[in-house]
Design a protein around this motif. Structure first.
Motif, PDB file in Angstrom:
ATOM      1  N   CYS A 111       0.407  -1.243  -0.513  1.00 49.01           N
ATOM      2  CA  CYS A 111      -0.106  -0.288   0.246  1.00 49.01           C
ATOM      3  C   CYS A 111       1.100   1.372   0.080  1.00 49.01           C
ATOM      4  O   CYS A 111       0.864   2.106  -0.619  1.00 49.01           O
ATOM      5  CB  CYS A 111      -0.761  -0.043   0.822  1.00 49.01           C
ATOM      6  SG  CYS A 111      -2.246  -1.417   1.132  1.00 49.01           S
ATOM      7  N   LEU A 162       1.053   4.808  -3.289  1.00 53.28           N
ATOM      8  CA  LEU A 162       0.553   5.734  -2.396  1.00 53.28           C
ATOM      9  C   LEU A 162       1.390   6.559  -2.669  1.00 53.28           C
ATOM     10  O   LEU A 162       1.477   7.465  -3.499  1.00 53.28           O
ATOM     11  CB  LEU A 162       0.307   5.872  -1.225  1.00 53.28           C
ATOM     12  CG  LEU A 162       0.205   6.945  -0.014  1.00 53.28           C
ATOM     13  CD1 LEU A 162      -1.009   8.125  -0.619  1.00 53.28           C
ATOM     14  CD2 LEU A 162       0.235   7.206   1.774  1.00 53.28           C
ATOM     15  N   TYR A 190      -4.751  -2.341  -3.677  1.00 52.58           N
ATOM     16  CA  TYR A 190      -4.493  -1.157  -2.460  1.00 52.58           C
ATOM     17  C   TYR A 190      -5.932  -0.697  -2.601  1.00 52.58           C
ATOM     18  O   TYR A 190      -7.243  -0.704  -1.469  1.00 52.58           O
ATOM     19  CB  TYR A 190      -3.719  -0.056  -3.056  1.00 52.58           C
ATOM     20  CG  TYR A 190      -4.063   1.410  -2.256  1.00 52.58           C
ATOM     21  CD1 TYR A 190      -3.443   1.336  -1.112  1.00 52.58           C
ATOM     22  CD2 TYR A 190      -4.507   2.181  -2.622  1.00 52.58           C
ATOM     23  CE1 TYR A 190      -3.285   2.753  -0.469  1.00 52.58           C
ATOM     24  CE2 TYR A 190      -5.220   3.496  -2.015  1.00 52.58           C
ATOM     25  CZ  TYR A 190      -4.111   3.442  -1.426  1.00 52.58           C
ATOM     26  OH  TYR A 190      -4.324   4.251  -0.301  1.00 52.58           O
ATOM     27  N   MET A 191      -7.183  -0.870  -3.807  1.00 49.75           N
ATOM     28  CA  MET A 191      -8.329  -0.372  -3.420  1.00 49.75           C
ATOM     29  C   MET A 191      -8.934  -1.320  -2.997  1.00 49.75           C
ATOM     30  O   MET A 191     -10.601  -0.921  -2.411  1.00 49.75           O
ATOM     31  CB  MET A 191      -9.510   0.093  -5.818  1.00 49.75           C
ATOM     32  CG  MET A 191      -8.139   0.923  -5.817  1.00 49.75           C
ATOM     33  SD  MET A 191      -7.938   2.322  -5.843  1.00 49.75           S
ATOM     34  CE  MET A 191      -9.582   2.816  -5.167  1.00 49.75           C
ATOM     35  N   SER A 192      -9.147  -2.494  -3.229  1.00 49.93           N
ATOM     36  CA  SER A 192     -10.029  -3.832  -2.155  1.00 49.93           C
ATOM     37  C   SER A 192     -10.102  -3.340  -1.099  1.00 49.93           C
ATOM     38  O   SER A 192     -10.425  -3.966  -0.002  1.00 49.93           O
ATOM     39  CB  SER A 192      -9.429  -4.978  -2.885  1.00 49.93           C
ATOM     40  OG  SER A 192      -8.980  -5.156  -2.523  1.00 49.93           O
ATOM     41  N   GLN A 234      -8.958   0.004   1.229  1.00 48.19           N
ATOM     42  CA  GLN A 234      -9.244   0.676   0.631  1.00 48.19           C
ATOM     43  C   GLN A 234     -10.433   1.308   2.043  1.00 48.19           C
ATOM     44  O   GLN A 234     -10.034   2.137   2.993  1.00 48.19           O
ATOM     45  CB  GLN A 234     -10.336   1.832  -0.439  1.00 48.19           C
ATOM     46  CG  GLN A 234      -9.634   2.314  -1.329  1.00 48.19           C
ATOM     47  CD  GLN A 234      -8.187   2.972  -0.490  1.00 48.19           C
ATOM     48  OE1 GLN A 234      -8.831   4.584   0.371  1.00 48.19           O
ATOM     49  NE2 GLN A 234      -6.868   3.314   0.150  1.00 48.19           N
ATOM     50  N   GLN A 235     -11.074   0.109   2.650  1.00 44.96           N
ATOM     51  CA  GLN A 235     -12.408   0.907   3.580  1.00 44.96           C
ATOM     52  C   GLN A 235     -11.359  -0.182   4.881  1.00 44.96           C
ATOM     53  O   GLN A 235     -12.172   0.777   5.843  1.00 44.96           O
ATOM     54  CB  GLN A 235     -13.579  -0.649   3.029  1.00 44.96           C
ATOM     55  CG  GLN A 235     -14.911  -0.462   4.294  1.00 44.96           C
ATOM     56  CD  GLN A 235     -15.725  -0.615   4.267  1.00 44.96           C
ATOM     57  OE1 GLN A 235     -16.017  -1.455   3.007  1.00 44.96           O
ATOM     58  NE2 GLN A 235     -16.706  -1.288   5.264  1.00 44.96           N
ATOM     59  N   ILE A 257      -8.056   0.028   5.260  1.00 41.45           N
ATOM     60  CA  ILE A 257      -7.598   1.194   5.748  1.00 41.45           C
ATOM     61  C   ILE A 257      -7.819   2.593   6.027  1.00 41.45           C
ATOM     62  O   ILE A 257      -7.791   3.339   7.407  1.00 41.45           O
ATOM     63  CB  ILE A 257      -6.829   1.689   4.215  1.00 41.45           C
ATOM     64  CG1 ILE A 257      -6.048   0.439   4.142  1.00 41.45           C
ATOM     65  CG2 ILE A 257      -6.014   2.767   4.414  1.00 41.45           C
ATOM     66  CD1 ILE A 257      -5.387   0.790   2.908  1.00 41.45           C
ATOM     67  N   SER A 258      -9.009   2.974   5.966  1.00 37.76           N
ATOM     68  CA  SER A 258     -10.083   4.199   6.229  1.00 37.76           C
ATOM     69  C   SER A 258     -10.253   4.241   7.407  1.00 37.76           C
ATOM     70  O   SER A 258     -10.317   4.744   8.454  1.00 37.76           O
ATOM     71  CB  SER A 258     -11.597   4.717   5.354  1.00 37.76           C
ATOM     72  OG  SER A 258     -11.996   5.145   5.501  1.00 37.76           O
ATOM     73  N   THR A 267      -1.640  10.963   4.132  1.00 43.42           N
ATOM     74  CA  THR A 267      -1.766  10.412   2.822  1.00 43.42           C
ATOM     75  C   THR A 267       0.262  10.768   2.755  1.00 43.42           C
ATOM     76  O   THR A 267       1.294  10.698   1.699  1.00 43.42           O
ATOM     77  CB  THR A 267      -2.018  11.414   1.345  1.00 43.42           C
ATOM     78  OG1 THR A 267      -1.650  12.520   2.550  1.00 43.42           O
ATOM     79  CG2 THR A 267      -2.811  11.139   1.863  1.00 43.42           C
TER      80      THR A 267
END
Length: 677
Positions: free
Chosen positions: A110, A114, A136-138, A140-141, A143-144, A646
């Motif tokens: 990740c 980034l 990474y997109m999978s 995202q939730q 990570i957030s 970020t």
């Protein structure tokens, strides 16, 4: 080898029996020291490369596999030796309440994504990088959610951290020196109007030309992070370098240290160029810092309206110093001076220096004090030469480096770098805005005095309707001409030998053990307006640990990148702040000449109160001297500053960890997470 085997390692019997430790005959035959002294020594390793050039290394590796392992170990040790210093390698002060839901490999992956997409140019992805982006997109939730938990944890520990004022004596003396400008102003004012911040109009700023440039652009030497760079300094050095002397406020009106309303260069240029507003960079930063929806800041701006050629010219001077500030705000204030002390000019660092990144471990060292003394003696000799009027024309040849001219375009963001072209003083005064009357022999001495502090520019801009607006809107929104006086700290030399104009600004890190703090809205808006009115200039945001004074990392920013940063963090269009500046010009343009005060407090909300000079004390009359008690107060309990989701720190990059996530878990896949927890 034959020579090695022929060495007689056994001492002769007579050497052991007699009183002689080594006989003369053996000394002449076998002593290396004796041969060196008599000039008969031959180096056994001379021409060893020629002797070994025919050796087959690969065959030796095949014969002895241990050589491969030894080579690998040496390479690993060498790499570790090179990378042994990582800025900001702090152990967390507080124990984390949990492990991350991502393992080490997932956080590393990740982080790569980034960093790949944090670059200014759009990356060209390989197949492997596309797969990493998909993974990474999978995540995202997950990570957030975890980043929100991490920020809550950081916020809960904020009040447990220590906040100490650094160099408090210098801060108080500097504050009192700035207060002298307020005590020089007329004392009593009565309120006459209210100026709104918000307005239903879109305006833009366009650069016209540079009218005048004074001083010399010094070279800025930023640390290379091969070793720690600690910004520790004796307070006495700061006072000597930056605090004004007793005669500061008795200088002539030509001094650029004076408010713009008293700067003779501003007055001459305003008359010659049909200017509506004259303002300094500090005045611009004060006005743009009103886009916060809470409008919680307080400030005072002295204003003078003069009339030239049947037209009012508005002078907005430097804002009055704050009555009180938080500990982080006071420390940020003093670190602006510390950055100048360490990084600007050849007084402390030169390109030929072999001292490393930080030669200031002992600011009282004899070497450093000797450098200061030599510099000051040289500067004194230059000033003495310039002060001799009969030699001024001769010395003009030596002043070519004092005045720099840049070929600028109307587009503030059209060039990434700038080759700073130096031209003679005569060329600058004859080509820009008929400014020859602005420069005198006295001004030349002023330029020399400013040489160590940066270059002063007087630039023309227009503020008015955006070019893409309809003709009807353009007719409604009037266009005004602005003269802005700014200071550029210097230039840095890039790897390709190109010079780039630079502003230095500190960003203090109070939670460096957890990550990098976001830039506050006040910091970002001031940095943005600073670059908008300094064409082709970059900003170096120097992140510094408040605990150790160590430089952690340096971010280079443009006006566009800061604009995107504000939009990402606060969902605010910083360009809307230009409407505030346009409103103020519009509101003040038709007033009668005289002295005014513009003031904002929390109760004013989205408006600023305008006060006009009064004859004396009376009911509802503002006494600006009574606002200050002579003490710079410290506000308690600074607000928590969130961490940037970020922006990875050098430490996070080194350990391949994502920002604002807990330590990686030990599990290999997310499916085993529950068992690990």
């Amino acid at each position: 080898m034959d020579r090695f085997l022929s060495i007689d390692w056994n001492a002769p019997l007579e050497d052991l029996i007699d009183n002689t430790f080594i006989s003369e005959e053996r000394l002449e035959k076998e002593s290396v020291i004796y041969k060196i002294l008599t000039g008969n020594f031959k180096d056994p390793f001379k021409n060893i490369e020629e002797d070994c050039k025919d050796v087959e290394i690969d065959l030796m590796k095949d014969a002895d596999p241990d050589l491969n392992e030894m080579k690998k170990e040496c390479e690993v040790k060498q790499v570790k030796k090179i990378n042994r210093y990582v800025p900001g390698s702090f152990k967390p002060i507080f124990k984390f309440p949990k492990k991350s839901k991502l393992n080490k490999e997932q956080q590393a992956m990740c982080l790569r994504v980034l960093l790949r997409f944090s670059k200014s140019n759009k990356p060209k992805l390989t197949q492997k990088e596309r797969e990493e982006l998909k993974k990474y997109m999978s995540l995202q939730q997950i990570i957030s959610e975890e980043q929100d938990e991490f920020l809550e944890f950081a916020k809960s520990k904020w009040n447990e951290r220590l906040f100490n004022i650094m160099y408090e004596d210098f801060i108080n003396l500097s504050w009192k020196s700035k207060l002298q400008h307020i005590y020089k102003l007329p004392r009593y004012y009565s309120e006459v109007a209210s100026i709104p911040f918000a307005a239903d109009k879109n305006v833009e700023v366009q650069f016209i030309s540079n009218c005048l440039r004074l001083g010399k652009l010094p070279k800025i030497m930023l640390p290379t992070f091969t070793k720690p760079c600690i910004l520790r300094i004796n307070s006495a050095h700061l006072r000597k370098q930056f605090l004004p002397n007793e005669n500061t406020f008795k200088e002539s009106s030509n001094s650029v240290k004076l408010p713009v309303s008293e700067d003779i260069n501003c007055q001459k240029l305003a008359e010659d160029n049909d200017v509506d507003l004259v303002i300094s960079s500090s005045g611009l930063k004060c006005l743009v810092n009103n886009i916060d929806p809470t409008h919680s800041n307080s400030w005072i701006l002295p204003i003078v309206i003069k009339r030239y050629n049947d037209k009012n010219v508005i002078y907005i001077n430097k804002p009055a110093p704050p009555i009180a500030s938080t500990v982080p705000e006071k420390n940020t204030w003093v670190y602006k001076y510390i950055l100048k002390y360490f990084f600007i000019g050849t007084k402390y660092l030169t390109s030929e220096s072999n001292e490393g990144d930080n030669i200031f471990d002992d600011v009282n060292s004899e070497k450093l004090l000797q450098l200061e003394e030599e510099y000051e003696n040289t500067l004194t000799k230059i000033k003495n030469k310039i002060s001799n009027v009969s030699n001024v024309s001769k010395e003009d040849k030596n002043l070519e480096g004092i005045s720099t001219q840049q070929n600028l375009t109307n587009d503030v963001h059209s060039s990434d770098v700038l080759n700073c072209k130096k031209e003679s003083l005569n060329t600058t005064t004859s080509n820009f805005c008929n400014a020859s009357n602005c420069i005198s022999n006295e001004d030349i001495q002023n330029k020399i005095s400013e040489e160590t502090e940066g270059s002063i520019s007087y630039d023309l801009f227009t503020i008015g309707p955006q070019s893409e607006q309809s003709e009807m809107m353009k007719n409604v929104i009037k266009k005004y001409k602005i003269l802005v006086r700014t200071k550029t700290h210097g230039f840095e030399i890039l790897k390709n030998k190109v010079q780039r104009l630079l502003l230095l600004t500190p960003k203090l890190e109070h939670q460096a053990d957890l990550g990098a703090e976001i830039v506050t809205l006040e910091e970002a808006s001031k940095q943005w307006i600073s670059l908008i009115f300094r064409p082709h200039t970059y900003l170096a945001r120097v992140r510094i640990s408040t605990k150790t004074s160590e430089v952690l990392q340096i971010e280079h920013r443009t006006a566009m990148s800061i604009n995107n940063e504000i939009k990402r963090l606060y969902n605010i269009k910083v360009k809307d702040s230009l409407a505030i500046l346009h409103n103020i010009i519009q509101s003040l343009a038709d007033l009668s000449p005289g002295h005014y005060i513009m003031r904002h407090t929390v109760r004013n909300g989205a408006f600023a109160a305008l006060f006009k000079l009064a004859e004396g004390p009376a009911k509802n009359v503002l006494d600006i001297h009574s606002i200050y008690s002579g003490i710079f107060y410290t506000l308690p309990n600074p607000r928590w500053i969130p961490l940037d989701k970020t922006l990875p720190t050098p430490m996070l990059k080194h350990f391949e960890r994502m920002p604002t996530l807990f330590y990686p878990s030990n599990n290999k896949t997310l499916s085993n997470r529950k068992k690990c927890i």
